[in-house]
Design a protein around this motif. Structure first.
Motif, PDB file in Angstrom:
ATOM      1  N   LEU A 145       0.813  -1.223   0.000  1.00  0.00           N
ATOM      2  CA  LEU A 145       0.000   0.000   0.000  1.00  0.00           C
ATOM      3  C   LEU A 145       0.842   1.265   0.000  1.00  0.00           C
ATOM      4  O   LEU A 145       0.387   2.328  -0.435  1.00  0.00           O
ATOM      5  N   LEU A 146       2.083   1.156   0.483  1.00  0.00           N
ATOM      6  CA  LEU A 146       2.910   2.345   0.675  1.00  0.00           C
ATOM      7  C   LEU A 146       3.108   3.178  -0.591  1.00  0.00           C
ATOM      8  O   LEU A 146       3.049   4.422  -0.522  1.00  0.00           O
ATOM      9  N   PRO A 147       3.346   2.593  -1.777  1.00  0.00           N
ATOM     10  CA  PRO A 147       3.542   3.429  -2.972  1.00  0.00           C
ATOM     11  C   PRO A 147       2.358   4.337  -3.284  1.00  0.00           C
ATOM     12  O   PRO A 147       2.530   5.382  -3.926  1.00  0.00           O
ATOM     13  N   LEU A 148       1.168   3.951  -2.816  1.00  0.00           N
ATOM     14  CA  LEU A 148      -0.005   4.789  -3.070  1.00  0.00           C
ATOM     15  C   LEU A 148       0.062   6.114  -2.316  1.00  0.00           C
ATOM     16  O   LEU A 148      -0.667   7.056  -2.638  1.00  0.00           O
ATOM     17  N   ALA A 149       0.952   6.218  -1.327  1.00  0.00           N
ATOM     18  CA  ALA A 149       1.099   7.470  -0.583  1.00  0.00           C
ATOM     19  C   ALA A 149       1.942   8.487  -1.346  1.00  0.00           C
ATOM     20  O   ALA A 149       1.914   9.684  -1.035  1.00  0.00           O
ATOM     21  N   GLY A 150       2.702   8.023  -2.354  1.00  0.00           N
ATOM     22  CA  GLY A 150       3.602   8.922  -3.071  1.00  0.00           C
ATOM     23  C   GLY A 150       2.926  10.134  -3.702  1.00  0.00           C
ATOM     24  O   GLY A 150       3.283  11.286  -3.390  1.00  0.00           O
ATOM     25  N   PRO A 151       1.959   9.942  -4.598  1.00  0.00           N
ATOM     26  CA  PRO A 151       1.306  11.101  -5.222  1.00  0.00           C
ATOM     27  C   PRO A 151       0.625  12.054  -4.237  1.00  0.00           C
ATOM     28  O   PRO A 151       0.762  13.277  -4.375  1.00  0.00           O
ATOM     29  N   PRO A 152      -0.109  11.558  -3.208  1.00  0.00           N
ATOM     30  CA  PRO A 152      -0.693  12.514  -2.252  1.00  0.00           C
ATOM     31  C   PRO A 152       0.355  13.327  -1.505  1.00  0.00           C
ATOM     32  O   PRO A 152       0.174  14.530  -1.284  1.00  0.00           O
ATOM     33  N   VAL A 153       1.468  12.685  -1.116  1.00  0.00           N
ATOM     34  CA  VAL A 153       2.520  13.426  -0.414  1.00  0.00           C
ATOM     35  C   VAL A 153       3.140  14.464  -1.343  1.00  0.00           C
ATOM     36  O   VAL A 153       3.362  15.625  -0.953  1.00  0.00           O
ATOM     37  N   LEU A 154       3.414  14.073  -2.588  1.00  0.00           N
ATOM     38  CA  LEU A 154       3.980  15.030  -3.542  1.00  0.00           C
ATOM     39  C   LEU A 154       3.007  16.171  -3.809  1.00  0.00           C
ATOM     40  O   LEU A 154       3.422  17.335  -3.916  1.00  0.00           O
ATOM     41  N   VAL A 170      -3.119  19.328 -12.510  1.00  0.00           N
ATOM     42  CA  VAL A 170      -4.317  18.517 -12.776  1.00  0.00           C
ATOM     43  C   VAL A 170      -3.945  17.045 -12.742  1.00  0.00           C
ATOM     44  O   VAL A 170      -4.642  16.222 -12.119  1.00  0.00           O
ATOM     45  N   LEU A 171      -2.849  16.699 -13.410  1.00  0.00           N
ATOM     46  CA  LEU A 171      -2.380  15.313 -13.387  1.00  0.00           C
ATOM     47  C   LEU A 171      -2.052  14.873 -11.968  1.00  0.00           C
ATOM     48  O   LEU A 171      -2.490  13.802 -11.522  1.00  0.00           O
ATOM     49  N   LEU A 172      -1.277  15.694 -11.256  1.00  0.00           N
ATOM     50  CA  LEU A 172      -0.862  15.305  -9.908  1.00  0.00           C
ATOM     51  C   LEU A 172      -2.062  15.209  -8.975  1.00  0.00           C
ATOM     52  O   LEU A 172      -2.146  14.299  -8.145  1.00  0.00           O
ATOM     53  N   GLY A 173      -3.009  16.135  -9.112  1.00  0.00           N
ATOM     54  CA  GLY A 173      -4.215  16.081  -8.285  1.00  0.00           C
ATOM     55  C   GLY A 173      -5.042  14.849  -8.565  1.00  0.00           C
ATOM     56  O   GLY A 173      -5.553  14.193  -7.636  1.00  0.00           O
ATOM     57  N   ALA A 174      -5.183  14.498  -9.857  1.00  0.00           N
ATOM     58  CA  ALA A 174      -5.939  13.296 -10.213  1.00  0.00           C
ATOM     59  C   ALA A 174      -5.249  12.054  -9.674  1.00  0.00           C
ATOM     60  O   ALA A 174      -5.898  11.136  -9.137  1.00  0.00           O
ATOM     61  N   ALA A 175      -3.922  12.016  -9.788  1.00  0.00           N
ATOM     62  CA  ALA A 175      -3.184  10.860  -9.278  1.00  0.00           C
ATOM     63  C   ALA A 175      -3.275  10.771  -7.757  1.00  0.00           C
ATOM     64  O   ALA A 175      -3.438   9.674  -7.194  1.00  0.00           O
ATOM     65  N   ALA A 176      -3.187  11.922  -7.078  1.00  0.00           N
ATOM     66  CA  ALA A 176      -3.259  11.918  -5.616  1.00  0.00           C
ATOM     67  C   ALA A 176      -4.628  11.454  -5.131  1.00  0.00           C
ATOM     68  O   ALA A 176      -4.732  10.605  -4.227  1.00  0.00           O
ATOM     69  N   LEU A 177      -5.683  11.991  -5.721  1.00  0.00           N
ATOM     70  CA  LEU A 177      -7.035  11.579  -5.322  1.00  0.00           C
ATOM     71  C   LEU A 177      -7.281  10.119  -5.664  1.00  0.00           C
ATOM     72  O   LEU A 177      -7.896   9.371  -4.886  1.00  0.00           O
ATOM     73  N   GLY A 178      -6.792   9.719  -6.866  1.00  0.00           N
ATOM     74  CA  GLY A 178      -6.987   8.325  -7.261  1.00  0.00           C
ATOM     75  C   GLY A 178      -6.277   7.369  -6.324  1.00  0.00           C
ATOM     76  O   GLY A 178      -6.844   6.348  -5.906  1.00  0.00           O
ATOM     77  N   CYS A 179      -5.022   7.690  -5.972  1.00  0.00           N
ATOM     78  CA  CYS A 179      -4.276   6.815  -5.055  1.00  0.00           C
ATOM     79  C   CYS A 179      -4.931   6.772  -3.677  1.00  0.00           C
ATOM     80  O   CYS A 179      -4.998   5.707  -3.043  1.00  0.00           O
ATOM     81  N   ALA A 180      -5.404   7.934  -3.214  1.00  0.00           N
ATOM     82  CA  ALA A 180      -6.076   7.964  -1.911  1.00  0.00           C
ATOM     83  C   ALA A 180      -7.352   7.120  -1.952  1.00  0.00           C
ATOM     84  O   ALA A 180      -7.656   6.386  -0.993  1.00  0.00           O
ATOM     85  N   ALA A 181      -8.094   7.198  -3.066  1.00  0.00           N
ATOM     86  CA  ALA A 181      -9.328   6.417  -3.181  1.00  0.00           C
ATOM     87  C   ALA A 181      -9.026   4.923  -3.219  1.00  0.00           C
ATOM     88  O   ALA A 181      -9.717   4.123  -2.563  1.00  0.00           O
ATOM     89  N   VAL A 182      -8.017   4.542  -3.991  1.00  0.00           N
ATOM     90  CA  VAL A 182      -7.660   3.124  -4.069  1.00  0.00           C
ATOM     91  C   VAL A 182      -7.184   2.617  -2.707  1.00  0.00           C
ATOM     92  O   VAL A 182      -7.568   1.514  -2.266  1.00  0.00           O
ATOM     93  N   ALA A 183      -6.344   3.405  -2.037  1.00  0.00           N
ATOM     94  CA  ALA A 183      -5.856   2.992  -0.718  1.00  0.00           C
ATOM     95  C   ALA A 183      -7.008   2.830   0.262  1.00  0.00           C
ATOM     96  O   ALA A 183      -7.061   1.840   1.022  1.00  0.00           O
ATOM     97  N   ALA A 184      -7.947   3.786   0.256  1.00  0.00           N
ATOM     98  CA  ALA A 184      -9.088   3.697   1.172  1.00  0.00           C
ATOM     99  C   ALA A 184      -9.940   2.473   0.856  1.00  0.00           C
ATOM    100  O   ALA A 184     -10.388   1.748   1.771  1.00  0.00           O
ATOM    101  N   ALA A 185     -10.179   2.201  -0.434  1.00  0.00           N
ATOM    102  CA  ALA A 185     -11.000   1.049  -0.819  1.00  0.00           C
ATOM    103  C   ALA A 185     -10.319  -0.256  -0.423  1.00  0.00           C
ATOM    104  O   ALA A 185     -10.975  -1.206   0.057  1.00  0.00           O
ATOM    105  N   ARG A 186      -9.009  -0.319  -0.608  1.00  0.00           N
ATOM    106  CA  ARG A 186      -8.288  -1.553  -0.256  1.00  0.00           C
ATOM    107  C   ARG A 186      -8.264  -1.765   1.250  1.00  0.00           C
ATOM    108  O   ARG A 186      -8.410  -2.907   1.729  1.00  0.00           O
ATOM    109  N   LEU A 187      -8.057  -0.680   2.012  1.00  0.00           N
ATOM    110  CA  LEU A 187      -8.067  -0.821   3.470  1.00  0.00           C
ATOM    111  C   LEU A 187      -9.440  -1.260   3.955  1.00  0.00           C
ATOM    112  O   LEU A 187      -9.555  -2.109   4.866  1.00  0.00           O
ATOM    113  N   ALA A 188     -10.483  -0.665   3.352  1.00  0.00           N
ATOM    114  CA  ALA A 188     -11.838  -1.063   3.748  1.00  0.00           C
ATOM    115  C   ALA A 188     -12.095  -2.521   3.416  1.00  0.00           C
ATOM    116  O   ALA A 188     -12.698  -3.271   4.208  1.00  0.00           O
ATOM    117  N   ALA A 189     -11.614  -2.942   2.227  1.00  0.00           N
ATOM    118  CA  ALA A 189     -11.807  -4.336   1.836  1.00  0.00           C
ATOM    119  C   ALA A 189     -11.026  -5.270   2.752  1.00  0.00           C
ATOM    120  O   ALA A 189     -11.507  -6.358   3.117  1.00  0.00           O
TER     121      ALA A 189
END
Length: 512
Positions: free
Chosen positions: A438-447, A478-497
């Motif tokens: 899961l850790l790589p998904l934190a990269g775009p939001p942190v950046l 726009v790209l970085l924001g989309a990637a950050a939101l997407g990674c956060a959404a995927v991380a949240a969905a995976r943690l919930a699952a």
């Protein structure tokens, strides 16, 4: 009202965009030849028609929404004109106020030099002799002189005092008082480094010594005497009229945008027009006297303002000195805001002065590009108007970044939909291994959150606020924001699952 570019080396863009013929007018030729600095064997004089053609073709090539242009020679106005529209759709005229950004530093320097002429200040006086409130955390600041503020050799730097990420002041007094925690990056007088607060301290010094606000001082001592009736100076972005806001470019199209929050009086707060900047250029090229002879400074003070010190290199007092392509001396200063740019230039040998304000931001360099074309025209060379460097590249990268942003949205949606399958494959895995996945998904939001620090590093330590980065690189954000939101959404969905899967596993275990 910030500036991030480095005006010490004001090398202008060099890529051509269109080839323009220089028009002549016999009626103006005799007048131009008789102007101060004219040479009988020099190039044909610049005319209003040739300036109009140059700006028109440049706007057609680049999509520049609006600009104001002033060209003078000696004590004559060759042309002062507005072109295109403001962000609100109104026509830009010769009397439309626009931001001159860091061109304001030349006004601040002149105000200080007026006080020097009156004997109220000496350039080599310590600033604190006249401004006791100027206190920093570094004792070396007690040795900073008035001259060092103006030629950017005070030792102050964005690395020791953040210009933009600090709490925004509302007045010059607050701006100086907010420097109490500042550290110097070098001993005063030993190194040149561009730092906007230098000019803010100088403007506050003018207030304290003169006993009037900086705005009132400029009105009484500069704008009023020169007939600059539509010029003023403000403290923050809130003081900008609608006509002084500008545009970003996305996919080559201009998009109106308000200037991001910033403080800029003294360093970047002057608003002016084509007509008013013509009056200013005349005074600068005429030894401190306006077209009607009204004097705002002595010839010696003006010459001093245009003379660099050994430490500052090419930077003088609110001006930078260099050479044109033909080798002629040029005295200039650029100004960059995030939605507009400005550039002024004096050509002492020919007596010409040029000023341009353009309502697109610092990422595009339109004002400087037009000035380069006008200087080439004045010198009788190839009057080709260059497009700012990288403009075609920006169009391509915009398209790539926006496509990647769309792809990031699609991929993150796919990741969310497949989160239960992902969690099921890791139901029995150790927690550390799952966390590592899961850790790589934190990269775009942190950046995304810290991108301003990365940009500041790339700008050689300049202080950059987060809100300013989308103005510099809108499609990338726009790209970085989309990637950050997407990674956060995927991380949240995976943690919930994962949580649901472990709950189901514990429930089944309890039943057994």
């Amino acid at each position: 009202m910030p500036l991030l570019g480095n005006p010490r080396t004001l090398r202008l863009p060099s890529r051509p965009a269109a080839r323009l013929a220089v028009a002549g007018a016999l009626a103006l030729a005799a007048l131009a030849v008789s102007a101060p600095g004219a040479r009988a064997d020099g190039p044909a004089p610049v005319t209003p028609a040739s300036v109009d053609a140059l700006v028109r073709d440049y706007r057609e090539d680049t999509g520049l929404p609006g600009a104001a242009v002033a060209v003078t020679r000696g004590t004559e106005v060759v042309h002062a004109q507005g072109y295109g529209e403001t962000p609100s759709g109104e026509a830009v005229t010769a009397r439309t106020p626009m931001a001159v950004a860091s061109v304001s530093k030349s006004f601040t320097a002149l105000a200080v030099l007026q006080l020097v002429e009156e004997g109220r200040v000496e350039l080599d006086d310590p600033v604190r002799d006249h401004l006791p409130e100027f206190v920093t955390a570094d004792p070396r600041a007690d040795r900073i002189t008035v001259r060092q503020l103006l030629d950017q050799t005070s030792g102050m730097s964005d690395t020791g005092f953040p210009s933009f990420t600090r709490p925004r002041p509302d007045t010059l007094r607050e701006a100086v008082e907010g420097m109490r925690g500042a550290e110097l990056a070098a001993d005063p007088g030993t190194r040149w480094e561009y730092h906007n607060p230098n000019s803010q301290v100088a403007a506050r010094l003018v207030e304290v010594v003169s006993g009037r606000s900086f705005a009132d001082y400029l009105e009484a001592r500069v704008f009023g005497p020169l007939g600059m009736d539509d010029s003023s100076t403000g403290d923050t972005d809130r003081d900008l009229p609608p006509s002084a806001h500008g545009h970003l470019r996305v996919l080559g199209r201009a998009v109106a945008a308000p200037e991001p929050p910033a403080f800029g009086n003294g360093s970047g707060g002057v608003l002016s027009t084509a007509e008013d900047m013509a009056a200013w250029l005349i005074a600068q090229n005429n030894g401190g006297a306006g077209a009607d002879g009204t004097r705002i400074a002595s010839a010696e003070s003006v010459a001093l303002a245009h003379t660099p010190s050994p430490v500052s290199g090419s930077y003088a007092l609110g001006w930078s000195v260099g050479e044109t392509r033909s080798g002629a001396r040029i005295v200039e200063h650029s100004g960059d805001l995030f939605t507009s740019t400005a550039h002024q230039a004096l050509l002492p040998e020919s007596g010409y002065g040029v000023a341009v304000m353009a309502n697109t931001g610092m990422a595009y360099g339109d004002a400087s590009a037009i000035v380069e074309g006008l200087v080439a025209m004045i010198e009788g060379g190839d009057a080709t108007v260059p497009q700012p460097q990288g403009q075609v590249l920006l169009l391509g990268t915009d398209a790539v970044f926006l496509l990647l942003g769309a792809a990031a949205v699609l991929l993150s949606g796919r990741g969310v939909l497949r989160s239960r399958r992902w969690a099921g494959r890791r139901a029995g895995a150790p927690l550390w291994r799952t966390a590592a996945r899961l850790l790589p998904l934190a990269g775009p939001p942190v950046l995304f959150a810290e991108v301003h620090r990365v940009v500041g590093f790339l700008y050689r330590g300049r202080d950059v606020a987060w809100i300013q980065v989308p103005y510099l690189y809108p499609s990338f954000m726009v790209l970085l924001g989309a990637a950050a939101l997407g990674c956060a959404a995927v991380a949240a969905a995976r943690l919930a699952a994962l949580a649901r899967g472990r709950a189901d596993w514990r429930s089944r275990a309890a039943e057994r």
